[in-house]
Design a protein around this motif. Structure first.
Motif, PDB file in Angstrom:
ATOM      1  N   LEU A   1     -31.671 -15.261  18.671  1.00 47.20           N
ATOM      2  CA  LEU A   1     -32.407 -14.847  17.479  1.00 47.20           C
ATOM      3  C   LEU A   1     -32.969 -13.440  17.586  1.00 47.20           C
ATOM      4  O   LEU A   1     -33.392 -13.008  18.664  1.00 47.20           O
ATOM      5  N   TRP A   2     -32.985 -12.755  16.452  1.00 46.93           N
ATOM      6  CA  TRP A   2     -33.772 -11.531  16.329  1.00 46.93           C
ATOM      7  C   TRP A   2     -34.257 -11.428  14.890  1.00 46.93           C
ATOM      8  O   TRP A   2     -33.784 -12.136  14.001  1.00 46.93           O
ATOM      9  N   CYS A   3     -35.234 -10.561  14.669  1.00 45.89           N
ATOM     10  CA  CYS A   3     -35.743 -10.320  13.322  1.00 45.89           C
ATOM     11  C   CYS A   3     -35.550  -8.842  13.028  1.00 45.89           C
ATOM     12  O   CYS A   3     -35.928  -7.988  13.837  1.00 45.89           O
TER      13      CYS A   3
ATOM     14  N   ILE B   1     -34.663 -13.104   9.420  1.00 46.58           N
ATOM     15  CA  ILE B   1     -34.330 -13.712  10.706  1.00 46.58           C
ATOM     16  C   ILE B   1     -32.813 -13.808  10.804  1.00 46.58           C
ATOM     17  O   ILE B   1     -32.155 -14.372   9.926  1.00 46.58           O
TER      18      ILE B   1
ATOM     19  N   PRO C   1     -35.381 -16.679  21.287  1.00 48.46           N
ATOM     20  CA  PRO C   1     -35.689 -15.306  20.860  1.00 48.46           C
ATOM     21  C   PRO C   1     -35.153 -14.312  21.884  1.00 48.46           C
ATOM     22  O   PRO C   1     -35.015 -14.632  23.076  1.00 48.46           O
TER      23      PRO C   1
ATOM     24  N   ASN D   1     -41.874  -8.528   9.674  1.00 47.02           N
ATOM     25  CA  ASN D   1     -41.358  -8.801  11.010  1.00 47.02           C
ATOM     26  C   ASN D   1     -42.583  -9.083  11.884  1.00 47.02           C
ATOM     27  O   ASN D   1     -43.433  -8.209  12.052  1.00 47.02           O
TER      28      ASN D   1
ATOM     29  N   ARG E   1     -40.524 -20.359  10.655  1.00 46.72           N
ATOM     30  CA  ARG E   1     -39.786 -20.111   9.413  1.00 46.72           C
ATOM     31  C   ARG E   1     -38.417 -20.770   9.445  1.00 46.72           C
ATOM     32  O   ARG E   1     -37.974 -21.374   8.455  1.00 46.72           O
ATOM     33  N   GLN E   2     -37.746 -20.665  10.592  1.00 47.80           N
ATOM     34  CA  GLN E   2     -36.420 -21.252  10.718  1.00 47.80           C
ATOM     35  C   GLN E   2     -36.482 -22.771  10.582  1.00 47.80           C
ATOM     36  O   GLN E   2     -35.626 -23.396   9.958  1.00 47.80           O
TER      37      GLN E   2
ATOM     38  N   ASP F   1     -42.953 -15.185  18.449  1.00 47.23           N
ATOM     39  CA  ASP F   1     -41.773 -16.047  18.600  1.00 47.23           C
ATOM     40  C   ASP F   1     -41.928 -17.312  17.767  1.00 47.23           C
ATOM     41  O   ASP F   1     -40.980 -17.764  17.104  1.00 47.23           O
TER      42      ASP F   1
ATOM     43  N   SER G   1     -29.212 -14.270  13.535  1.00 45.84           N
ATOM     44  CA  SER G   1     -28.784 -14.899  14.781  1.00 45.84           C
ATOM     45  C   SER G   1     -27.280 -14.762  14.948  1.00 45.84           C
ATOM     46  O   SER G   1     -26.519 -14.806  13.977  1.00 45.84           O
TER      47      SER G   1
ATOM     48  N   ILE H   1     -41.059 -16.873  14.121  1.00 49.71           N
ATOM     49  CA  ILE H   1     -39.616 -16.905  13.870  1.00 49.71           C
ATOM     50  C   ILE H   1     -39.113 -18.345  13.846  1.00 49.71           C
ATOM     51  O   ILE H   1     -38.389 -18.762  12.938  1.00 49.71           O
TER      52      ILE H   1
END
Length: 449
Positions: free
Chosen positions: A21-23, A29, A97, A347, A218-219, A212, A31, A215
C-alpha cells in the motif's frame, strides 16, 4: 518482523496476494499486489512504481505539470513488515504499508518518510513521542444508479438516533471485527448527523502507526461496504444541505512514556509545552489547510457554524474552534487536543507530519498561545476577531496553497522535491475543479475518498 516469520504466517494463512500500500499526493489509497509464491524472492522490494505516480491528481491518471516527475525513473516500495496485517473481509489478501525507495535510499517524495522525519525530529530534539488518532466520519449508501446520481443512504436519521444503529448492524459488526483483527482498538460508534452518515473512532497509537491505521481504516470501511453491496464514502462534502464528513486529528505529547499534554499545576490545564505546540499549529494553520483539508470539495465543509474549524482559534470543548481542547469528565484535566480542520481527503502521512512540524516550530520559538475562545467565533464581529487574533481560514484550496507557498517552515520541512510534487498536484486539482458544481464533484470523488 523477521522474514522467516512473515513467510511462515503467510504460508499458513492460505492467502493468494499481498497488497503493498501507498497513499499518493491526491489522497488516494493505491496498491500493487504480489503473489505469495514469488514473495520470498522479492521480500525487500516486492513491487515498483513510476516516479510519475506521485504527480497524479484526483481527476485522472496523468502527470501534473510542474511536478518535476515523469515516466523515467523507478521507485520501489519497501514494506514495513511490523505493520503487516491480514484482511479478514477479503480472505485472499494481506496488506502492508510501504515506504518509497530509489537507488536503495528513501525517496525524498515519499509521504511516509516525511512523517518519519517529523517524528524523528520530535524525538531527537525534545525526546517527545507523538501519539495520534484519526477520527473519521463517513457515509453509507445502498448501491444504486450512480451514473444518474441516485444515492440512497442506509438511513434517514438525526445525530445519534438509537434506531439508526439497527439500519445495517451486519455491516457495522463486520467493520468492527475487521478493524480489531487488524489491531485497531475500536472505541466508539454512533450514527452521525447526515442521512447514512456514521462515525467509528479507534484508539490512539504512535504517529506512524496512526497514519498507517488511517490507510487501513479507509480500506476496511470501503471493502466491507462493497462486500455487502453498499458504498462507503469519506468525501468531505457529499450534499450541499447535509453534514460534511471530517477526519478530526487527535494529538497528545508524551515524554518518557508519560503524557505531558496537560498540567494540573497550570490554570490553563495545559502544559507549557502543549501551549507552545498549539500556538505553532495555529500560526501555520492557514498553510496547513492545503494539506489537512486538501481537496476543492473540502472547503464546502469548512464553513462557520458547521463545527468544522473555520477559524484559527482554540477553546475548551469548543467544537467551532479549529483546535479543541478536550477536558476530562471532571473538567479538571486534559490529555489531548483535537484538530477539527482536517478530513479524509488528506494523505495522513503528509497531514500529520506537517502538523507535527508546525507544532515543533511553536515549541522551538516558545510561541504564545492566544486566549481560549468560549463562544462560536462565527458570531464575533470583525473587530472582535481582530482584537483576539482570530483569522478566518482560507476560503478555498487556491488560497490555502498560496498560504503554503509563503510558509517557509513548512516548505523547508517538505523539502524541494516533495513540495514541488505535492503543490503541482494540488494546483492541477484547483485549476481543473475550482468551477465544479457539487454534483460534478460528487460524481468524481464519491468513490475516490
Amino acid at each position: 518482523m523477521q522474514k522467516k516469520d512473515v513467510i511462515s504466517r503467510i504460508e499458513k494463512s492460505g492467502i493468494e496476494f499481498l497488497r503493498v500500500l501507498w497513499c499518493d499526493n491526491a489522497g488516494i489509497i493505491r496498491s500493487k499486489a504480489i503473489h505469495v509464491s514469488i514473495l520470498p524472492d522479492n521480500f525487500d522490494y516486492p513491487v515498483g512504481i513510476s516516479e510519475a505516480q506521485q504527480s497524479v491528481p484526483v481527476m485522472y491518471d496523468g502527470v501534473s505539470e510542474g511536478a518535476g516527475l515523469g515516466p523515467v525513473g523507478e521507485v520501489y516500495l519497501k514494506p514495513d513488515w511490523n505493520s503487516f496485517v491480514f484482511l479478514p473481509y477479503n480472505h485472499i489478501f494481506a496488506a502492508v504499508p510501504s515506504d518509497m525507495y530509489k537507488n536503495g535510499a528513501p525517496w525524498p517524495c515519499c509521504p511516509r518518510n516525511f512523517l518519519k522525519k517529523a517524528v524523528s525530529e520530535a524525538s531527537k530534539k525534545f525526546e517527545f513521542e507523538i501519539n495520534a488518532a484519526f477520527e473519521n466520519e463517513f457515509y453509507l449508501f445502498n448501491n444504486t444508479d450512480f451514473n444518474n446520481d441516485k444515492l440512497v443512504p442506509v438511513d434517514d436519521s438525526l445525530f445519534a438516533m438509537a434506531s439508526a444503529m439497527d439500519a445495517c448492524p451486519q455491516v457495522i459488526d463486520e467493520i468492527t471485527k475487521s478493524l480489531r483483527h487488524q489491531n485497531m482498538g475500536v472505541e466508539r460508534y454512533y450514527p452521525e448527523s447526515g442521512p447514512g452518515q456514521q462515525e467509528i473512532s479507534i484508539k490512539y497509537a504512535n504517529a506512524l502507526t496512526a497514519a498507517d491505521n488511517q490507510i487501513l481504516f479507509r480500506q476496511t470501511i470501503t471493502g466491507v461496504a462493497q462486500k455487502h453491496n453498499m458504498t462507503a464514502s469519506f468525501m468531505p462534502k457529499i450534499f450541499e444541505n447535509t453534514a460534511g464528513s471530517g477526519c478530526h486529528l487527535h494529538l497528545s505529547l508524551f515524554k518518557n512514556s508519560k503524557n505531558i499534554s496537560g498540567s494540573n499545576n497550570n490554570p490553563t490545564k495545559l502544559s507549557d509545552t502543549m501551549q507552545y505546540f498549539m500556538a505553532g499549529i495555529l500560526k501555520h494553520l492557514p498553510a496547513l489547510c492545503a494539506v489537512t483539508v486538501p481537496s476543492v470539495n473540502s472547503y464546502r465543509r469548512i464553513q462557520p457554524h458547521f463545527w468544522s474549524g473555520a477559524y484559527s482559534c482554540w477553546g475548551y470543548d469548543n467544537r467551532e474552534a479549529a483546535l479543541r481542547v478536550i477536558t476530562a469528565p471532571d473538567g479538571k484535566s486534559v490529555s489531548h487536543i483535537e484538530l477539527k480542520t482536517s478530513d479524509a481527503a488528506a494523505n495522513p502521512y503528509l497531514a500529520l507530519g506537517a502538523v507535527i512540524y508546525a507544532g515543533l516550530d511553536g515549541i522551538n520559538n516558545k510561541m504564545r498561545l492566544n486566549e481560549p475562545v468560549a463562544v462560536d467565533p462565527g458570531n464575533l464581529s470583525e473587530k472582535e476577531l481582530q482584537d483576539n487574533g482570530i483569522k478566518r481560514l482560507p476560503l478555498n484550496l487556491g488560497a490555502a496553497l498560496e498560504e503554503l507557498r509563503n510558509d517557509d517552515i513548512l516548505k523547508n520541512a517538505f523539502g524541494k522535491e516533495l513540495f514541488e510534487a505535492y503543490t503541482a498536484v494540488k494546483n492541477n486539482e484547483w485549476n481543473s475543479m475550482k468551477d465544479y458544481t457539487i454534483e460534478l464533484e460528487r460524481k468524481m470523488l464519491l468513490k475516490r475518498f
